[in-house]
Design an enzyme around this catalytic site. Sequence first.
Site, mmCIF file in Angstrom:
data_model
loop_
_atom_site.group_PDB
_atom_site.id
_atom_site.type_symbol
_atom_site.label_atom_id
_atom_site.label_comp_id
_atom_site.label_asym_id
_atom_site.label_seq_id
_atom_site.Cartn_x
_atom_site.Cartn_y
_atom_site.Cartn_z
ATOM 1 N N LYS A 25 -7.425 8.293 -9.033
ATOM 2 C CA LYS A 25 -8.037 7.086 -9.603
ATOM 3 C C LYS A 25 -9.007 7.411 -10.728
ATOM 4 O O LYS A 25 -9.808 8.337 -10.618
ATOM 5 C CB LYS A 25 -8.744 6.330 -8.471
ATOM 6 C CG LYS A 25 -9.467 5.070 -8.866
ATOM 7 C CD LYS A 25 -8.616 4.104 -9.628
ATOM 8 C CE LYS A 25 -7.338 3.699 -8.932
ATOM 9 N NZ LYS A 25 -6.401 2.945 -9.824
ATOM 10 N N ARG A 38 5.430 1.595 -10.391
ATOM 11 C CA ARG A 38 4.217 2.255 -10.902
ATOM 12 C C ARG A 38 4.583 3.710 -11.195
ATOM 13 O O ARG A 38 5.322 4.310 -10.411
ATOM 14 C CB ARG A 38 3.061 2.198 -9.883
ATOM 15 C CG ARG A 38 2.513 0.798 -9.637
ATOM 16 C CD ARG A 38 1.295 0.831 -8.725
ATOM 17 N NE ARG A 38 0.084 1.230 -9.428
ATOM 18 C CZ ARG A 38 -1.080 1.469 -8.823
ATOM 19 N NH1 ARG A 38 -1.178 1.381 -7.508
ATOM 20 N NH2 ARG A 38 -2.157 1.806 -9.516
ATOM 21 N N ARG A 69 -0.934 -0.462 -1.945
ATOM 22 C CA ARG A 69 -1.359 0.481 -2.988
ATOM 23 C C ARG A 69 -1.682 1.837 -2.368
ATOM 24 O O ARG A 69 -1.699 1.972 -1.148
ATOM 25 C CB ARG A 69 -2.600 -0.068 -3.720
ATOM 26 C CG ARG A 69 -3.673 -0.570 -2.732
ATOM 27 C CD ARG A 69 -5.053 -0.553 -3.276
ATOM 28 N NE ARG A 69 -5.557 0.783 -3.409
ATOM 29 C CZ ARG A 69 -5.990 1.532 -2.383
ATOM 30 N NH1 ARG A 69 -5.967 1.081 -1.134
ATOM 31 N NH2 ARG A 69 -6.449 2.750 -2.588
ATOM 32 N N ASP A 124 -2.941 11.145 -6.360
ATOM 33 C CA ASP A 124 -1.677 10.435 -6.603
ATOM 34 C C ASP A 124 -0.557 11.389 -6.974
ATOM 35 O O ASP A 124 0.611 11.105 -6.736
ATOM 36 C CB ASP A 124 -1.858 9.385 -7.696
ATOM 37 C CG ASP A 124 -2.572 8.182 -7.126
ATOM 38 O OD1 ASP A 124 -3.816 8.226 -7.016
ATOM 39 O OD2 ASP A 124 -1.886 7.221 -6.740
ATOM 40 N N GLN A 158 -11.697 -0.706 -5.600
ATOM 41 C CA GLN A 158 -11.148 -0.271 -4.302
ATOM 42 C C GLN A 158 -12.243 0.332 -3.416
ATOM 43 O O GLN A 158 -12.173 0.236 -2.188
ATOM 44 C CB GLN A 158 -10.031 0.767 -4.511
ATOM 45 C CG GLN A 158 -8.751 0.198 -5.108
ATOM 46 C CD GLN A 158 -8.727 0.289 -6.624
ATOM 47 O OE1 GLN A 158 -9.759 0.275 -7.281
ATOM 48 N NE2 GLN A 158 -7.547 0.356 -7.201
#
Length: 334
Positions: free
Chosen positions: A236, A85, A51, A225, A184
Amino acid sequence: MNSSTHLDAALRWDGSRLAILDQTQLPHRELWLTLAGAADTADAIRRLAVRAAPLIGIAAALGPAMEVAAAPDPEPGMRLLREARPTAVNLAWAVDRVWAAARAGGADAARDEAERIEGEEGAASAAIAAHGADLLAGARRILTHCNTGALATGGAGSALGVIRELAARGEVEVLASETRPLLQGARLTVWELTRDGIPVTLAVDGAAAGLMRRGEIDAVIVGCDRVAANGDVANKVGTYAHALAARAAGIPFVVAGPTSSVDAALPSGDEIEIEERDADEVRRPGGDLVTLPDVAVRNPAFDVTPAELITAFVCERGVAQPPTAAAIAALLAR
Ligand code: MRU
């Protein structure tokens, strides 16, 4: 092949097979899985066994290299991987680079390109750490969200790489926010920092704003991201709330990430596709039902923080402070 210790922390590549540390099992179990092609790499990315944007990019480069070497028709595997994703731009960027190399030069060219991406991401981590630590010199109590370390990149990390560098230069205390619903921060950032001997305290996401207001945090640093051309950042879910709280408390809010996470073709964060994940991640955290079984759920995995809330964007080429469209374009031109 890049054989740095940090890369070995998350992913091992022997030139033909990819082994990944299954991050869904951390911190309780260190389970390594071997991946052989596009389908199992896409599945590992989808279920977050591997990830975070830069590491997804590396896996999404090595997956096609394996597929091209083994499959008579690799194209369906490329599509599968590309769609695993939607939010981290690194995924499509890496698949496209390796697939283009494969079409031009076959399996060897695909493998070389994948290994080039792996090397670039490791080098980017080291440069981000140095630029970020210069920028945040003097900050001691740092809040970070999600996991942006060796488990997330090809090196020491993006935001966590900066924190590691600050710790190497002086005293640092980290406040890690849990990062609901998949934790996470609690599972991965705490694990990484504890292994490094860097002091870390865990707080629920909702505690962060109050702690900032009380003067307990000097700076916030997070990863990304996807960064749009105007400096808006998808990261996130929960990042936007931290940015608003940092602005209200008058403390710096810094975003760190490689240029592979910048999507210069996207004018603003409004156009970033936000992944919506399974409702049971919220209804049953860790497998235990905590609400009514059929309650409607929203589970966006990311949110967008507008550029005006971001003090600086740090990448391997330097710092955009503030991250205006012109400053981001100037960094990309370096
Ligand atoms: O859903 P995840 O765990 O892949 O989300 C990861 C993040 O949001 C990270 O902050 C981001 O990818 C940057 S990692 C250097």
